[in-house]
Design an enzyme around this catalytic site. Structure first.
Site, PDB file in Angstrom:
ATOM      1  N   HIS A 142      -7.041   4.493   8.370  1.00  0.00           N
ATOM      2  CA  HIS A 142      -5.581   4.525   8.474  1.00  0.00           C
ATOM      3  C   HIS A 142      -5.025   4.315   7.076  1.00  0.00           C
ATOM      4  O   HIS A 142      -5.082   3.215   6.532  1.00  0.00           O
ATOM      5  CB  HIS A 142      -5.106   3.424   9.424  1.00  0.00           C
ATOM      6  CG  HIS A 142      -3.620   3.335   9.537  1.00  0.00           C
ATOM      7  ND1 HIS A 142      -2.843   4.373   9.985  1.00  0.00           N
ATOM      8  CD2 HIS A 142      -2.763   2.324   9.247  1.00  0.00           C
ATOM      9  CE1 HIS A 142      -1.578   4.014   9.975  1.00  0.00           C
ATOM     10  NE2 HIS A 142      -1.503   2.774   9.524  1.00  0.00           N
TER      11      HIS A 142
ATOM     12  N   LYS B 123       3.262   2.641   3.565  1.00  0.00           N
ATOM     13  CA  LYS B 123       2.381   3.626   2.922  1.00  0.00           C
ATOM     14  C   LYS B 123       3.018   5.022   2.927  1.00  0.00           C
ATOM     15  O   LYS B 123       3.029   5.717   1.904  1.00  0.00           O
ATOM     16  CB  LYS B 123       1.025   3.648   3.646  1.00  0.00           C
ATOM     17  CG  LYS B 123       0.281   2.331   3.626  1.00  0.00           C
ATOM     18  CD  LYS B 123      -1.073   2.430   4.280  1.00  0.00           C
ATOM     19  CE  LYS B 123      -0.986   2.741   5.764  1.00  0.00           C
ATOM     20  NZ  LYS B 123      -0.352   1.637   6.535  1.00  0.00           N
TER      21      LYS B 123
ATOM     22  N   ASP C 275      -1.462   8.962   7.383  1.00  0.00           N
ATOM     23  CA  ASP C 275      -1.810   8.326   8.653  1.00  0.00           C
ATOM     24  C   ASP C 275      -3.325   8.248   8.855  1.00  0.00           C
ATOM     25  O   ASP C 275      -3.905   7.172   8.845  1.00  0.00           O
ATOM     26  CB  ASP C 275      -1.155   9.036   9.839  1.00  0.00           C
ATOM     27  CG  ASP C 275      -1.259   8.203  11.114  1.00  0.00           C
ATOM     28  OD1 ASP C 275      -1.326   6.961  11.006  1.00  0.00           O
ATOM     29  OD2 ASP C 275      -1.277   8.794  12.200  1.00  0.00           O
TER      30      ASP C 275
ATOM     31  N   ARG D  89      -2.999 -10.489 -12.681  1.00  0.00           N
ATOM     32  CA  ARG D  89      -1.925 -10.454 -13.676  1.00  0.00           C
ATOM     33  C   ARG D  89      -2.404  -9.955 -15.044  1.00  0.00           C
ATOM     34  O   ARG D  89      -1.592  -9.710 -15.933  1.00  0.00           O
ATOM     35  CB  ARG D  89      -1.306 -11.851 -13.817  1.00  0.00           C
ATOM     36  CG  ARG D  89      -0.703 -12.372 -12.525  1.00  0.00           C
ATOM     37  CD  ARG D  89      -0.034 -13.712 -12.702  1.00  0.00           C
ATOM     38  NE  ARG D  89       1.129 -13.615 -13.593  1.00  0.00           N
ATOM     39  CZ  ARG D  89       1.878 -14.671 -13.918  1.00  0.00           C
ATOM     40  NH1 ARG D  89       1.577 -15.873 -13.452  1.00  0.00           N
ATOM     41  NH2 ARG D  89       2.921 -14.511 -14.716  1.00  0.00           N
TER      42      ARG D  89
END
Length: 337
Positions: free
Chosen positions: A157, A178, A196, A262
């Site tokens: 998915h 998404k 999908d 980071r």
């Protein structure tokens, strides 16, 4: 969320290979026609050179065997009895898919050997196929076909987008955004591969390839709007049929207290079928421009491909700046003028 590895449902019998490639490779079944329903088990093919000399140990009998000019010339020089023994050994393996003979030179006459092979192929019901292609071309074309045919597949998915030529796989929980991210990227000129349900397969050379479900087209489901057709809305240039998967971008709701990357000197990895790719986990929160971040991820990835690491360069410059500062401070400390 990763899906389950799926066994390919594509036909993998010798007759399917024959029907698919008979015109391109000039194939003709000359023996063992009753065995065309044999299954092809391996994407690798080989030439049975060692077996023809009598050395049968570790013979890979589940592979399609290619008989080139070298093998056929060798057999043609043998006594008839020895040819019978060697060919009988070759065709004796129960899981042998097929034997293909490549195009001989005009000066070659393999009539005697081929006649023996046809007879034994009929007895053992193993397809014996003649091709009008050279051995090299046969190896190339058959290997490409089998690599696609027998590639392991996995459905997940996700959304898949080509961003600046970099294949980016977007994963995350349902409703995280998404499809909306994919739509925004298409609007900025990038290309949708699938949404999908994305099919991922492993190809030769440790390559992961993504595509949509066959026949599904390039549709997006936008919550609150419905189904939209990207090809009709944005044109043929906004879609791709398939793309290599190079990066996974995992979207998740921002979690207070979680340590997100980071620096980025060495991004975390994820893997599919044992092939590792970088994985970037992006926290989603109101106002965050995931589209722009996606473009930066793609361009930064290309910089890495060309040997430039931004995080490493930042560290190097910081260390160099610190070193120069220490030298300056030492000089000023001793300066009395």
């Amino acid at each position: 969320m990763k899906g389950n590895i799926m066994k390919s449902e594509k036909p993998n019998k010798v007759k399917d290979f024959f029907e698919k490639k008979k015109d391109a490779l000039g194939l003709q079944v000359i023996g063992g026609g009753e065995g065309l329903n044999r299954e092809i088990h391996r994407a690798v093919i080989q030439r049975p050179s060692f077996l023809l000399t009598g050395y049968a140990e570790d013979f890979a009998d589940k592979r399609i065997q290619i008989m080139g000019k070298t093998e056929m010339r060798y057999l043609e020089k043998l006594p008839k009895k020895r040819i019978l023994e060697v060919v009988s050994l070759l065709f004796s393996y129960n899981q042998l898919p097929a034997v293909i003979i490549s195009k001989p030179d005009e000066s070659d006459d393999f009539t005697r050997t081929i006649s023996i092979m046809e007879k034994i192929a009929d007895e053992k019901k193993v397809p014996l196929i003649m091709s009008t292609c050279s051995t090299e071309e046969l190896f190339t074309q058959v290997t490409i076909y089998l690599d696609i045919l027998l590639a392991p597949e996995q459905s997940i998915h996700a959304s898949m987008v080509d961003v600046y030529g970099v294949g980016m796989l977007y994963t995350g929980a349902a409703g995280i955004g998404k499809s909306e991210c994919a739509l925004a990227l298409v609007e900025r000129g990038h290309r949708l591969v699938a949404d999908d349900i994305v099919m991922i397969s492993k190809r030769a050379g440790e390559v992961l390839l993504a595509c949509g479900v066959e026949g599904a087209g390039h549709f997006l489901e936008i919550r609150g709007v419905g189904i939209v057709d990207i090809e009709k809305l944005f044109g043929i240039g906004a879609i791709r049929l398939q793309k290599r998967v190079e990066i996974e971008v995992h979207l998740e709701l921002w979690k207070r207290g979680k340590n997100y990357e980071r620096i980025g000197e060495n991004p975390p990895k994820t893997q599919y079928f044992g092939v590792e790719i970088p994985k970037h986990t992006i926290p989603v929160s109101p106002g965050k421009n995931i589209t722009a971040i996606s473009e930066v991820i793609a361009m930064n990835h290309m910089l890495r491909v060309y040997g430039y690491n931004s995080a490493r360069e930042f560290f190097n410059r910081t260390q160099e700046g610190q070193r120069r500062l220490e030298i300056t401070e030492e000089y000023l400390a001793t300066d009395r003028e």
